[in-house]
Design a protein around this motif. Structure first.
Motif, PDB file in Angstrom:
ATOM      1  N   GLU A 205       0.865  -1.181   0.000  1.00 11.23           N
ATOM      2  CA  GLU A 205       0.000   0.000   0.000  1.00 11.23           C
ATOM      3  C   GLU A 205       0.902   1.232   0.000  1.00 11.23           C
ATOM      4  O   GLU A 205       1.791   1.370   0.846  1.00 11.23           O
ATOM      5  CB  GLU A 205      -0.879   0.002   1.249  1.00 11.23           C
ATOM      6  CG  GLU A 205      -1.721   1.235   1.412  1.00 11.23           C
ATOM      7  CD  GLU A 205      -3.173   1.029   1.010  1.00 11.23           C
ATOM      8  OE1 GLU A 205      -3.884   2.039   0.961  1.00 11.23           O
ATOM      9  OE2 GLU A 205      -3.567  -0.101   0.741  1.00 11.23           O
TER      10      GLU A 205
ATOM     11  N   SER B 136      -4.137   6.699  -2.929  1.00 12.16           N
ATOM     12  CA  SER B 136      -3.641   5.621  -2.076  1.00 12.16           C
ATOM     13  C   SER B 136      -4.188   4.306  -2.581  1.00 12.16           C
ATOM     14  O   SER B 136      -5.354   4.221  -2.983  1.00 12.16           O
ATOM     15  CB  SER B 136      -4.070   5.834  -0.623  1.00 12.16           C
ATOM     16  OG  SER B 136      -3.451   6.977  -0.096  1.00 12.16           O
ATOM     17  N   GLY B 137      -3.358   3.296  -2.578  1.00 12.43           N
ATOM     18  CA  GLY B 137      -3.781   1.980  -3.011  1.00 12.43           C
ATOM     19  C   GLY B 137      -2.617   1.012  -3.025  1.00 12.43           C
ATOM     20  O   GLY B 137      -1.515   1.337  -2.603  1.00 12.43           O
TER      21      GLY B 137
ATOM     22  N   THR C 110       1.048   5.711  -1.098  1.00 10.31           N
ATOM     23  CA  THR C 110       0.323   6.932  -1.428  1.00 10.31           C
ATOM     24  C   THR C 110       1.160   7.691  -2.445  1.00 10.31           C
ATOM     25  O   THR C 110       2.319   7.998  -2.187  1.00 10.31           O
ATOM     26  CB  THR C 110       0.073   7.800  -0.175  1.00 10.31           C
ATOM     27  OG1 THR C 110      -0.711   7.044   0.749  1.00 10.31           O
ATOM     28  CG2 THR C 110      -0.657   9.084  -0.534  1.00 10.31           C
TER      29      THR C 110
ATOM     30  N   SER D 130      -7.292   0.652  -5.909  1.00 12.25           N
ATOM     31  CA  SER D 130      -7.693   1.530  -4.818  1.00 12.25           C
ATOM     32  C   SER D 130      -9.206   1.393  -4.641  1.00 12.25           C
ATOM     33  O   SER D 130      -9.974   1.971  -5.406  1.00 12.25           O
ATOM     34  CB  SER D 130      -7.325   2.975  -5.151  1.00 12.25           C
ATOM     35  OG  SER D 130      -7.757   3.850  -4.136  1.00 12.25           O
TER      36      SER D 130
END
Length: 178
Positions: free
Chosen positions: A54, A66-67, A56, A81
């Protein structure tokens, strides 16, 4: 203590000093080499090591995304995401938070990772899904990707299916609309 003992003690001291000088020189040389080698590390290679992580991203014209990094290539990355997938043009990435401290050199990448941004956009085009193109100037175009050229994509936009050509250099990201 005889003169021989004093001589051997002097040699031991000199040998210790020489060892300390060699270690100091070697430490400085290793630090210099590390700095010189690190200049070969690319953003894509750091992101490649972050696959499954994860992160950003701060992306020009979009802000923060973010994802989870799903796939990385030399010019783009695929990030999931929530309900959306993002194909992000690395040329539009301004900053990354949460990336791995490691990197994977490009020589260790799969040949598939050498595919350009056009290849990722062709997959979206072939699926026939609607997408939202985010441009680096902050504008957006929603529609269906029709054809992908060498350095641009063709988007059919709106009810009237107006065709918009978007240069890859202006594209920040393509967001799935499913």
């Amino acid at each position: 203590m005889g003169w021989e003992d004093e001589l051997f003690a002097l040699f031991d001291d000199l040998e210790g000093e020489a060892g300390a000088l060699y270690a100091a020189e070697r430490e400085a040389e290793i630090a210099d080499r590390s700095r010189a080698e690190y200049q070969q590390v690319t953003l894509a290679s750091r992101l490649m090591a972050s696959t499954g992580t994860e992160v950003t991203l701060t992306v020009d014209g979009i802000g923060q995304l973010s994802g989870t990094v799903e796939r990385v290539a030399a010019a783009w990355l695929l990030m999931s995401s929530g309900e959306h997938d993002w194909v992000v043009n690395l040329a539009g990435v301004l900053a990354v938070q949460g990336a791995s401290v490691r990197s994977i050199p490009e020589v260790a990448w799969s040949p598939l990772t050498r595919l350009g941004l056009g290849s990722a956009l062709r997959r979206i085009s072939e699926s026939g899904e609607r997408c939202l193109l985010h441009l680096r100037d902050g504008s957006r175009h929603e529609g269906t990707l029709r054809r992908i050229g060498a350095d641009f994509c063709e988007l059919a936009e709106g009810e009237e299916r107006r065709v918009v050509l978007v240069a890859f250099s202006a594209l920040a990201a393509a967001q799935s609309r499913a």
